[in-house]
Write an enzyme that holds these catalytic residues in place. Sequence first.
Site: not given
Length: 589
Positions: A451-452, A495
């Site tokens: 996950d960003i 994301e």
Amino acid sequence: MELARFVDYWQEDTRRALQDVQALPDEAWTASGNESANFGYGTDVYWFRFQVSNVSGAETMSFMEIGYPVLDYIEVYLPGSSGALILGDKQPFYERPIHHRNFVVPLLLPEGETVTVYLRVDTTSSMQVPLTLWNQDAFHASGQARSMLEGIYYGLVLVMVLYNLFVFLAVGERSFLYYVGYITAMPLFLASLHGVGFQYLWPEGTWWNDQSIIVFLNLVILFGGAFSIRFIGVTPENHPWLNRWTVALVMIAGLSAAAGLIVPYRHMILPTILMAAVGCTTMLALSVVRLVKRDPAARYYTVAWVFMLSGGIVLALNKFTFLPRNLLTENATQVGSALGVILLSLALADRLNREKKRAFAAQQNMFREERKARLAQEKSLRVQQEANTMLEQRVQERTRDLESLNEQLLELNAKDPLTGLKNRGHFDKAFQSGVVQAFRFEEVISLLVLDIDHFKSFNDTYGHLVGDDCLKMVASCIQRHVTRPQDLAARYGGEEFVVLLPDTPVEGAAKVAERIRAEIEKTAFRVSGEMLHLTISIGICSVLPARADATKEIFACADEALYEAKGQGRNRVVTNQAKGQAISAAPAV
């Protein structure tokens, strides 16, 4: 009554007792004239004297006020007293005869008599001794008016500090943080200079009362310079020399603020005032240059800094005795900063509004692109329908072509159109098949959930189009490290990405995850001339499945590791080893 025109002064050559000073001839004394005594910065010690005659017909108690609260040592010799009354900001505040930000001394005037008052002043600050004789009622009435005006000023600044702090927490724009630092340091500097801080904030801090002027004035330059660079875009690309000069000024101001905690006031005050004057001039020059360049943010900014910096320049000239000490020169900074704070808040609001409009335009552009994609999809469906019609006519002839076309369509449907990775639907099927195979052949299967970090804030700040480019860059970095034919990288949604590594133990999965994390961290991402760096958090679950349908448990295990990575500060890889062992040991149902 202002006593300036009745005051005589004498510069002390060596330490003298009161009797020696009283014995001096009148020729040794110099009349002050119509202006209050103002000798600037230096090491000289001065004596002052004035005479007061009581012609009221009754004994009178008046107040003598010395209206400059940063004088270090004041010896007041009143008639009839056995010794000197010691005042100054080197004495604790509550030792004053009257608790007031200025030095106020009760002066008893006997009926029909003339008394002479002597003062000895020794200070490292500017030698300014404005004397005022007050009727008690007039003094209290004037104090109420001054307190009300100061309350309005500090209340206004406090509201602006809280408002802009909340805006910073909401949008994450550093301009607001620098502005909060600036409008916090400015009133604290003025409170130190005008004695308000000594009265209400640190009444026992005699050392800090002097040093706070140095620290807060340098912080004003530091935060003001940082805010100016970011807010009106004085970047190395468009103004290289101005950017270097302002950055150097900010760094020197920061070092001076730190030095103000160590170096005595007398060594720091002149360089600090010089720094303030240079800083004021620089900020004003920056605003004019950006206004000439037609920067929309410079409109309010220029007017605001004209008010604030003009007040600062007036104060500096007053301290160096180029301007007389009066109501205008003493309060120019306070009035200018109040007007400047209001105008700069309007400028920040105007910038926020323009950013909102840009974000809206980007969103509209995204909607147009999405519509084009839908039209392209509809066209593709029409092509498929025509192909089906042709296939009905030439079944035998087009069998191989139909199979090839179907494979291409399946490949397209399995891909995420933005990143080029496999999509969630394809991943779900592959994940189920991989778990079944791992269970059947008793192999370890590893799942990475990526996950960003802070992507929503990034998307809100720079817009969805820049966010899409960010997703493409992350997908490209992931794809470079997922190299085996049986491995699978996919975009799971938003994301979030997933990587499936069949027949891979936890050590191997951790190495792959760390390589992905490290490359994304060091990969520069250009946005509007600014180089940004993104980070990701990764959760890993490596298990030997105890059931063929353990996909939900394995994904939950990796997702839990991802949340642990975020909880530990993000930009890290976490393996959920305990949960993985529990899944491996779970009995089949």
